[in-house]
Enzyme design. Structure first.
Site, PDB file in Angstrom:
ATOM      1  N   SER A  81      84.786  46.968 -46.234  1.00 54.96           N
ATOM      2  CA  SER A  81      85.272  47.208 -47.402  1.00 54.96           C
ATOM      3  C   SER A  81      84.495  48.841 -48.426  1.00 54.96           C
ATOM      4  O   SER A  81      83.228  49.255 -48.131  1.00 54.96           O
ATOM      5  CB  SER A  81      85.472  46.236 -48.328  1.00 54.96           C
ATOM      6  OG  SER A  81      83.946  45.655 -48.582  1.00 54.96           O
ATOM      7  N   PHE A  83      88.368  39.742 -56.020  1.00 50.44           N
ATOM      8  CA  PHE A  83      88.233  41.240 -55.053  1.00 50.44           C
ATOM      9  C   PHE A  83      89.665  41.906 -55.064  1.00 50.44           C
ATOM     10  O   PHE A  83      90.848  40.720 -54.390  1.00 50.44           O
ATOM     11  CB  PHE A  83      87.537  41.115 -53.910  1.00 50.44           C
ATOM     12  CG  PHE A  83      87.525  42.669 -52.724  1.00 50.44           C
ATOM     13  CD1 PHE A  83      86.508  43.474 -52.848  1.00 50.44           C
ATOM     14  CD2 PHE A  83      88.796  42.818 -51.994  1.00 50.44           C
ATOM     15  CE1 PHE A  83      86.647  44.412 -52.419  1.00 50.44           C
ATOM     16  CE2 PHE A  83      88.246  44.285 -51.336  1.00 50.44           C
ATOM     17  CZ  PHE A  83      87.008  44.727 -51.117  1.00 50.44           C
ATOM     18  N   THR A 121      70.752  34.450 -43.559  1.00 56.25           N
ATOM     19  CA  THR A 121      70.284  35.039 -44.050  1.00 56.25           C
ATOM     20  C   THR A 121      70.203  33.266 -45.702  1.00 56.25           C
ATOM     21  O   THR A 121      71.221  32.866 -44.884  1.00 56.25           O
ATOM     22  CB  THR A 121      70.299  36.146 -45.769  1.00 56.25           C
ATOM     23  OG1 THR A 121      71.876  36.161 -45.448  1.00 56.25           O
ATOM     24  CG2 THR A 121      70.615  37.110 -44.868  1.00 56.25           C
ATOM     25  N   GLY A 161      68.858  32.980 -48.909  1.00 53.98           N
ATOM     26  CA  GLY A 161      69.066  33.128 -50.069  1.00 53.98           C
ATOM     27  C   GLY A 161      67.408  33.342 -50.339  1.00 53.98           C
ATOM     28  O   GLY A 161      66.338  33.823 -49.513  1.00 53.98           O
ATOM     29  N   GLY A 180      64.408  32.857 -47.276  1.00 48.84           N
ATOM     30  CA  GLY A 180      64.197  34.391 -46.249  1.00 48.84           C
ATOM     31  C   GLY A 180      65.453  34.469 -45.701  1.00 48.84           C
ATOM     32  O   GLY A 180      66.711  34.299 -45.372  1.00 48.84           O
ATOM     33  N   ASP A 211      73.512  43.328 -48.060  1.00 49.32           N
ATOM     34  CA  ASP A 211      74.252  44.551 -47.717  1.00 49.32           C
ATOM     35  C   ASP A 211      73.035  45.548 -47.612  1.00 49.32           C
ATOM     36  O   ASP A 211      72.486  46.162 -45.948  1.00 49.32           O
ATOM     37  CB  ASP A 211      75.122  45.478 -48.579  1.00 49.32           C
ATOM     38  CG  ASP A 211      76.340  44.982 -49.397  1.00 49.32           C
ATOM     39  OD1 ASP A 211      77.118  44.083 -48.418  1.00 49.32           O
ATOM     40  OD2 ASP A 211      76.598  44.859 -49.436  1.00 49.32           O
TER      41      ASP A 211
END
Length: 328
Positions: A8, A117, A224, A226, A229, A258
């Site tokens: 996106s 979105f 991931t 949060g 780690g 990102d």
């Protein structure tokens, strides 16, 4: 290393609610929610997952190729911003009718978010052919297939297999739109699979595959966690856990994932280990967390190396330093 990032490209409308969403919900009325939050801040920022990742990579000296669908409004300002920061925008697809996508998001005091979105031009992403991008680059070393129109994501992973290009599958929020068959097709043969902890479980539920069966389909799985780690597992790879980098002042979590991806793949392109790559990614993610907007931070090489050392020790700083000082 020649990297293309598909996904996106959007404009972010980011707001802040000076309270907690959790306090506004009535348990037995969840099916009749009708709420409006009076916010105290609104900023308009450049965003979109693919463009955020490309911006972060460029901050670390790479010249990533951005591949996604945009409206003509993209060239009013956004294209110049990205190219001015080192991102190759020559392979974007331009819609004749739709505007560039929009992301509208409100964040509360607990860093919880409610967002919407609008796809806009992104709905045409499945028209993008990776073969010309591969040819123009002289041969891609990696394609990151990030959140996009679901049909485009499945098509691009299939094209990577056909063209023999290593790719990373990063379904992210679009797992909600992918059915089990689409999710299985997306990840098949991926060199890397990236999800957060919730998406990891959702992917396994949707595909009907166990963790071990998914590892049979991909080489490396990055999850991931949060505040806890990131975990990395893979074929012939001992489990790696990297804690989050030390933060100065958390403000907005939009785009943190990102940032991690940008740093992670930049470090891998330098030939560093998966552990070091996760450490670089975690620090870049922290820079995003400390900034309003997903592309408003700058990497100061000296400060970046200093903070790596503070979070992960002098050995990490020493190993990464030559690449950051040379690249930025």
């Amino acid at each position: 290393m020649k990297i293309a990032v598909t996904g996106s490209i959007a404009t972010d409308h980011l707001m802040h609610f000076p309270g907690k969403f959790a306090h506004q919900f009535i348990e037995d009325k969840i099916d009749k929610v009708s709420l409006s939050f009076l916010v105290d801040d609104l900023v308009l920022r450049r965003g979109g997952i693919a463009s955020n990742i490309c911006f972060g990579m460029a901050q670390l000296g790479l010249s990533p190729m951005l591949v996604g669908a945009v409206g003509k409004d993209f060239f009013d300002d956004y294209a110049g911003w990205l190219s001015g920061h080192g991102v190759d925008v020559e392979s974007v697809y331009v819609s004749d009718t739709a505007h560039t996508a929009r992301f509208v998001c409100t964040t509360d005091e607990d860093m919880c978010q409610i967002g919407s979105f609008y796809a806009g031009a992104m709905a045409e992403s499945s028209k993008i052919d990776l073969a010309p991008v591969h040819e123009r680059s002289g041969g891609l070393d990696l394609v990151l297939v990030s959140a996009n129109d679901p049909a485009a994501m499945v098509r691009h992973s299939a094209q990577c297999r056909e063209l023999g290009i290593p790719f990373a599958a990063d379904p992210s929020q679009q797992l909600a739109r992918l059915d089990g068959d689409g999710a299985r097709e997306l990840i098949e043969g991926a060199k890397f699979l990236l999800t957060n902890e919730y998406e990891k479980e959702l992917l396994e539920n949707k595909t009907g595959l166990t963790h071990e069966q998914i590892l049979d389909k991909v080489q490396v799985r990055v999850t991931t966690l949060g505040k806890d780690g990131v975990e990395i597992v893979g074929r012939g790879l001992d489990r790696i856990h990297v804690p989050v980098a030390r933060e100065i002042n958390a403000y907005d979590p939009t785009g943190v994932g990102d940032g991690f991806r940008a740093g992670f793949f930049a470090a891998l392109s330098w030939g560093l280990t998966a552990r070091r790559a996760a450490e670089v990614g975690s620090l870049l993610a922290t820079l995003v967390l400390e900034t309003v907007g997903t592309q408003e931070y700058l990497v100061d090489p000296t400060v970046f190396i200093q903070r790596l050392g503070e979070s992960y020790g002098p050995a990490c700083a020493a190993e990464v330093s030559p690449h950051v000082l040379k690249s930025v």
